[in-house]
Design a protein around this motif. Sequence first.
Motif, PDB file in Angstrom:
ATOM      1  N   GLN A  23       1.066  -1.264   0.268  1.00 52.17           N
ATOM      2  CA  GLN A  23       0.236  -0.251   0.293  1.00 52.17           C
ATOM      3  C   GLN A  23       0.690   1.539  -0.339  1.00 52.17           C
ATOM      4  O   GLN A  23       0.295   1.959  -0.221  1.00 52.17           O
ATOM      5  CB  GLN A  23      -1.098  -0.265   1.284  1.00 52.17           C
ATOM      6  N   TRP A  24       1.910   1.722   1.006  1.00 50.34           N
ATOM      7  CA  TRP A  24       2.472   2.632   0.929  1.00 50.34           C
ATOM      8  C   TRP A  24       3.560   2.638  -0.495  1.00 50.34           C
ATOM      9  O   TRP A  24       3.394   3.812  -0.688  1.00 50.34           O
ATOM     10  CB  TRP A  24       4.218   2.211   1.457  1.00 50.34           C
ATOM     11  N   ARG A  25       3.880   1.709  -1.242  1.00 49.62           N
ATOM     12  CA  ARG A  25       4.104   1.935  -2.605  1.00 49.62           C
ATOM     13  C   ARG A  25       3.446   2.104  -3.780  1.00 49.62           C
ATOM     14  O   ARG A  25       3.623   2.871  -4.537  1.00 49.62           O
ATOM     15  CB  ARG A  25       4.459   0.583  -3.237  1.00 49.62           C
ATOM     16  N   ALA A  26       2.430   1.965  -3.564  1.00 50.99           N
ATOM     17  CA  ALA A  26       0.975   2.028  -4.247  1.00 50.99           C
ATOM     18  C   ALA A  26       0.553   3.372  -3.518  1.00 50.99           C
ATOM     19  O   ALA A  26       0.355   4.286  -5.035  1.00 50.99           O
ATOM     20  CB  ALA A  26       0.096   1.252  -4.216  1.00 50.99           C
ATOM     21  N   PHE A  27       0.525   4.046  -3.147  1.00 52.85           N
ATOM     22  CA  PHE A  27       0.916   5.299  -2.611  1.00 52.85           C
ATOM     23  C   PHE A  27       1.316   5.872  -3.208  1.00 52.85           C
ATOM     24  O   PHE A  27       1.044   6.792  -3.746  1.00 52.85           O
ATOM     25  CB  PHE A  27       0.277   5.699  -1.091  1.00 52.85           C
ATOM     26  N   TYR A  28       2.265   6.189  -3.451  1.00 50.69           N
ATOM     27  CA  TYR A  28       3.375   7.268  -4.152  1.00 50.69           C
ATOM     28  C   TYR A  28       3.986   6.812  -5.298  1.00 50.69           C
ATOM     29  O   TYR A  28       3.582   7.863  -6.165  1.00 50.69           O
ATOM     30  CB  TYR A  28       5.279   6.814  -3.658  1.00 50.69           C
ATOM     31  N   GLU A  29       2.824   6.007  -5.973  1.00 47.61           N
ATOM     32  CA  GLU A  29       3.172   5.554  -7.385  1.00 47.61           C
ATOM     33  C   GLU A  29       2.155   6.490  -7.962  1.00 47.61           C
ATOM     34  O   GLU A  29       2.151   7.282  -8.613  1.00 47.61           O
ATOM     35  CB  GLU A  29       2.949   3.934  -8.395  1.00 47.61           C
ATOM     36  N   ALA A  30       0.409   6.037  -6.738  1.00 49.97           N
ATOM     37  CA  ALA A  30      -0.897   7.168  -7.447  1.00 49.97           C
ATOM     38  C   ALA A  30      -0.024   8.175  -7.402  1.00 49.97           C
ATOM     39  O   ALA A  30      -0.729   9.618  -8.188  1.00 49.97           O
ATOM     40  CB  ALA A  30      -1.390   6.380  -6.089  1.00 49.97           C
ATOM     41  N   VAL A  31       0.391   9.232  -6.401  1.00 50.21           N
ATOM     42  CA  VAL A  31       0.449  10.089  -7.115  1.00 50.21           C
ATOM     43  C   VAL A  31       1.829  10.543  -7.628  1.00 50.21           C
ATOM     44  O   VAL A  31       2.125  12.671  -7.666  1.00 50.21           O
ATOM     45  CB  VAL A  31       1.181  10.978  -5.259  1.00 50.21           C
ATOM     46  N   GLY A  32       2.008  10.136  -7.576  1.00 45.66           N
ATOM     47  CA  GLY A  32       3.886  10.066  -8.974  1.00 45.66           C
ATOM     48  C   GLY A  32       4.813  10.493  -8.677  1.00 45.66           C
ATOM     49  O   GLY A  32       5.756  11.081  -8.464  1.00 45.66           O
ATOM     50  N   GLU A  33       4.714   9.976  -7.425  1.00 45.21           N
ATOM     51  CA  GLU A  33       6.437   9.477  -6.759  1.00 45.21           C
ATOM     52  C   GLU A  33       6.773   8.329  -6.048  1.00 45.21           C
ATOM     53  O   GLU A  33       7.497   7.771  -5.338  1.00 45.21           O
ATOM     54  CB  GLU A  33       6.322   9.823  -5.508  1.00 45.21           C
ATOM     55  N   GLY A  34       7.125   7.553  -7.573  1.00 45.23           N
ATOM     56  CA  GLY A  34       7.489   6.305  -7.113  1.00 45.23           C
ATOM     57  C   GLY A  34       8.628   6.030  -6.643  1.00 45.23           C
ATOM     58  O   GLY A  34       8.183   4.660  -6.140  1.00 45.23           O
ATOM     59  N   ASP A  35       9.252   6.738  -6.703  1.00 48.13           N
ATOM     60  CA  ASP A  35      10.808   6.454  -6.377  1.00 48.13           C
ATOM     61  C   ASP A  35      11.260   6.299  -4.886  1.00 48.13           C
ATOM     62  O   ASP A  35      12.111   5.738  -4.480  1.00 48.13           O
ATOM     63  CB  ASP A  35      11.953   7.008  -6.841  1.00 48.13           C
ATOM     64  N   ALA A  36      10.270   7.463  -4.162  1.00 43.79           N
ATOM     65  CA  ALA A  36       9.821   7.016  -2.653  1.00 43.79           C
ATOM     66  C   ALA A  36      10.661   6.195  -1.947  1.00 43.79           C
ATOM     67  O   ALA A  36      10.908   5.548  -1.099  1.00 43.79           O
ATOM     68  CB  ALA A  36       8.819   7.817  -2.263  1.00 43.79           C
ATOM     69  N   PHE A  37       9.147   5.345  -2.029  1.00 43.78           N
ATOM     70  CA  PHE A  37       9.114   3.883  -1.548  1.00 43.78           C
ATOM     71  C   PHE A  37      10.432   3.235  -1.336  1.00 43.78           C
ATOM     72  O   PHE A  37      11.134   2.652  -0.403  1.00 43.78           O
ATOM     73  CB  PHE A  37       8.279   3.385  -1.762  1.00 43.78           C
ATOM     74  N   ALA A  38      11.253   3.634  -2.628  1.00 41.25           N
ATOM     75  CA  ALA A  38      12.134   2.284  -2.599  1.00 41.25           C
ATOM     76  C   ALA A  38      14.403   3.619  -1.892  1.00 41.25           C
ATOM     77  O   ALA A  38      14.773   3.113  -1.934  1.00 41.25           O
ATOM     78  CB  ALA A  38      12.290   2.719  -4.154  1.00 41.25           C
ATOM     79  N   THR A  39      13.504   4.437  -1.589  1.00 37.77           N
ATOM     80  CA  THR A  39      14.906   5.754  -1.977  1.00 37.77           C
ATOM     81  C   THR A  39      14.661   6.438  -0.349  1.00 37.77           C
ATOM     82  O   THR A  39      16.003   6.437   0.392  1.00 37.77           O
ATOM     83  CB  THR A  39      14.903   6.584  -2.372  1.00 37.77           C
ATOM     84  N   ASP A  40      13.117   5.996   0.712  1.00 38.55           N
ATOM     85  CA  ASP A  40      13.441   6.979   1.602  1.00 38.55           C
ATOM     86  C   ASP A  40      13.066   6.192   2.704  1.00 38.55           C
ATOM     87  O   ASP A  40      12.872   4.592   2.883  1.00 38.55           O
ATOM     88  CB  ASP A  40      11.892   7.427   2.059  1.00 38.55           C
ATOM     89  N   PRO A  41      14.463   5.242   3.529  1.00 42.33           N
ATOM     90  CA  PRO A  41      14.354   4.558   4.686  1.00 42.33           C
ATOM     91  C   PRO A  41      13.916   4.572   5.585  1.00 42.33           C
ATOM     92  O   PRO A  41      13.564   3.103   6.465  1.00 42.33           O
ATOM     93  CB  PRO A  41      15.904   4.574   5.523  1.00 42.33           C
ATOM     94  N   ARG A  42      12.658   6.195   5.760  1.00 50.12           N
ATOM     95  CA  ARG A  42      11.867   5.626   6.386  1.00 50.12           C
ATOM     96  C   ARG A  42      10.906   4.284   6.014  1.00 50.12           C
ATOM     97  O   ARG A  42       9.973   3.356   7.185  1.00 50.12           O
ATOM     98  CB  ARG A  42      11.078   6.507   6.998  1.00 50.12           C
ATOM     99  N   LEU A  43      11.114   3.733   5.604  1.00 46.68           N
ATOM    100  CA  LEU A  43       9.807   3.418   4.277  1.00 46.68           C
ATOM    101  C   LEU A  43      10.123   2.173   4.089  1.00 46.68           C
ATOM    102  O   LEU A  43       9.118   1.213   4.094  1.00 46.68           O
ATOM    103  CB  LEU A  43       9.700   3.911   3.366  1.00 46.68           C
ATOM    104  N   ALA A  44      11.321   1.437   4.555  1.00 46.28           N
ATOM    105  CA  ALA A  44      12.097   0.529   4.861  1.00 46.28           C
ATOM    106  C   ALA A  44      11.047  -0.577   4.946  1.00 46.28           C
ATOM    107  O   ALA A  44      10.679  -1.703   4.049  1.00 46.28           O
ATOM    108  CB  ALA A  44      13.604   0.016   4.819  1.00 46.28           C
ATOM    109  N   SER A  45      10.758  -0.404   5.599  1.00 45.27           N
ATOM    110  CA  SER A  45       9.796  -1.911   6.344  1.00 45.27           C
ATOM    111  C   SER A  45       8.454  -1.397   7.805  1.00 45.27           C
ATOM    112  O   SER A  45       8.681   0.071   7.910  1.00 45.27           O
ATOM    113  CB  SER A  45      10.991  -2.665   7.831  1.00 45.27           C
ATOM    114  N   MET A  46       7.874  -1.692   8.253  1.00 44.20           N
ATOM    115  CA  MET A  46       6.773  -1.859   8.882  1.00 44.20           C
ATOM    116  C   MET A  46       7.832  -1.302  10.320  1.00 44.20           C
ATOM    117  O   MET A  46       6.843  -0.167  10.366  1.00 44.20           O
ATOM    118  CB  MET A  46       5.739  -2.995   9.014  1.00 44.20           C
ATOM    119  N   ASN A  47       8.684  -1.761  10.577  1.00 39.48           N
ATOM    120  CA  ASN A  47       9.261  -1.050  11.885  1.00 39.48           C
ATOM    121  C   ASN A  47       9.988  -0.374  12.005  1.00 39.48           C
ATOM    122  O   ASN A  47       9.950   1.345  12.338  1.00 39.48           O
ATOM    123  CB  ASN A  47      10.003  -2.375  11.641  1.00 39.48           C
TER     124      ASN A  47
END
Length: 398
Positions: free
Chosen positions: A258-282
């Motif tokens: 869902q986090w990946r899909a959200f950033y892709e939906a708002v046109g920021e698809g790279d954020a999920f892969a590059t932002d360390p805060r998004l790396a895992s649920m923890n």
Amino acid sequence: MERKATGPLAGVRILDLTTVMMGPSATQYLAELGADVIKVEAPAGDPIRGIAPGRHPEMGGLFMNANTGKRSIVLDLKHGPARDALLRLAESADVLVYNIRPQAMARLGLSYEDVAAHRPDIIYAGLFGFGQDGPYAAQPAYDDLIQGASLIPWLMHKAGAAMPRYMPSAIADRVVGLAAVSAINAALYHREKTGEGQRIDVPMFETMVGFVIADHLGGLTFDPPLDQGGYPRLLALQRKPYKTSDGYVCALVYNDKQWRAFYEAVGEGDAFATDPRLASMNTRNQHIDELYGEVAARFATRTTADWMELLKAADIPVMPYHGLDTIFDDPHLKAIGFFAEDEHPTEGRIRRVRAAGTWSKTQPGHVRHAPRKGADTESILHEAGLDKAAIAAATKAG
């Protein structure tokens, strides 16, 4: 209009000596499941009968929405003939439910031992504030008090409320009511297997502390503690409906997909892969408040309708933000007929909610409307075997 009970508890008779909200909500659930619930009221009636609004005295909306499916008998249990009549009714009852303190029931001559002498396999269920082995045993309890003692206002304040506050719902009454339904049904099952009745105490305080604290023990689960407890996502200041450009929407971006899909939906698809805060649920949990804040800023740029369409297309959980002015128009609730309109025999046209859930064999449902005070007194006493002379004498004696 009465309908034949078709739920799984059809044939079970319950004596309901409860008032206000916790006990009546429990017995209403049991009535929806098909039980014959006899509401035993003092001459003054259930106190919430008089809470407005209502078309007639003692038939306020709050009362009607906690007492559908029941019959009402008036008995002044401080008088011997009324107590004797109740014990006569107990002989054909499967369950007795009360929500005053056990000491008060004993003073009325209606302790478990008193009732079991007339119906040995009775399920005798007490819903009250506190377990009877602790120092709070004799204290009175209300929803507000139990909310406060079971962390809810503290958690509300810690999660960002300006001051500690209670939830604007009788959540303790409702939750403990459901716990009582579960306990009563389990006791009925035990009796079906063994023939044994029993006494059940369902304490509000312990039930609610267990209900609330399970989400927030966290590191306090361990000895020595790993942290100070509290579930960061539930306590996040930004965990709230998102403000859009023209209203609000309820959305939850939760797992990796869902986090990946959200950033892709708002046109920021790279954020999920590059932002360390998004790396895992923890890692997201460690930064959840700032992440939710950033998501909230994006929501403010589009309309509610745009977000509903966008998030559904991205398979991200989303629901409308409802108030009392919109809930009745919810398309799902309208499609399943969740809100029904009926003609009450004395209160006119009313709205009610249907029993939730679908059963393939024994569908629970609405059997009868909330009763006028004492409307069924004579018929219930007649069912208990009292003739007209005995009923007249009992009525004269209270």
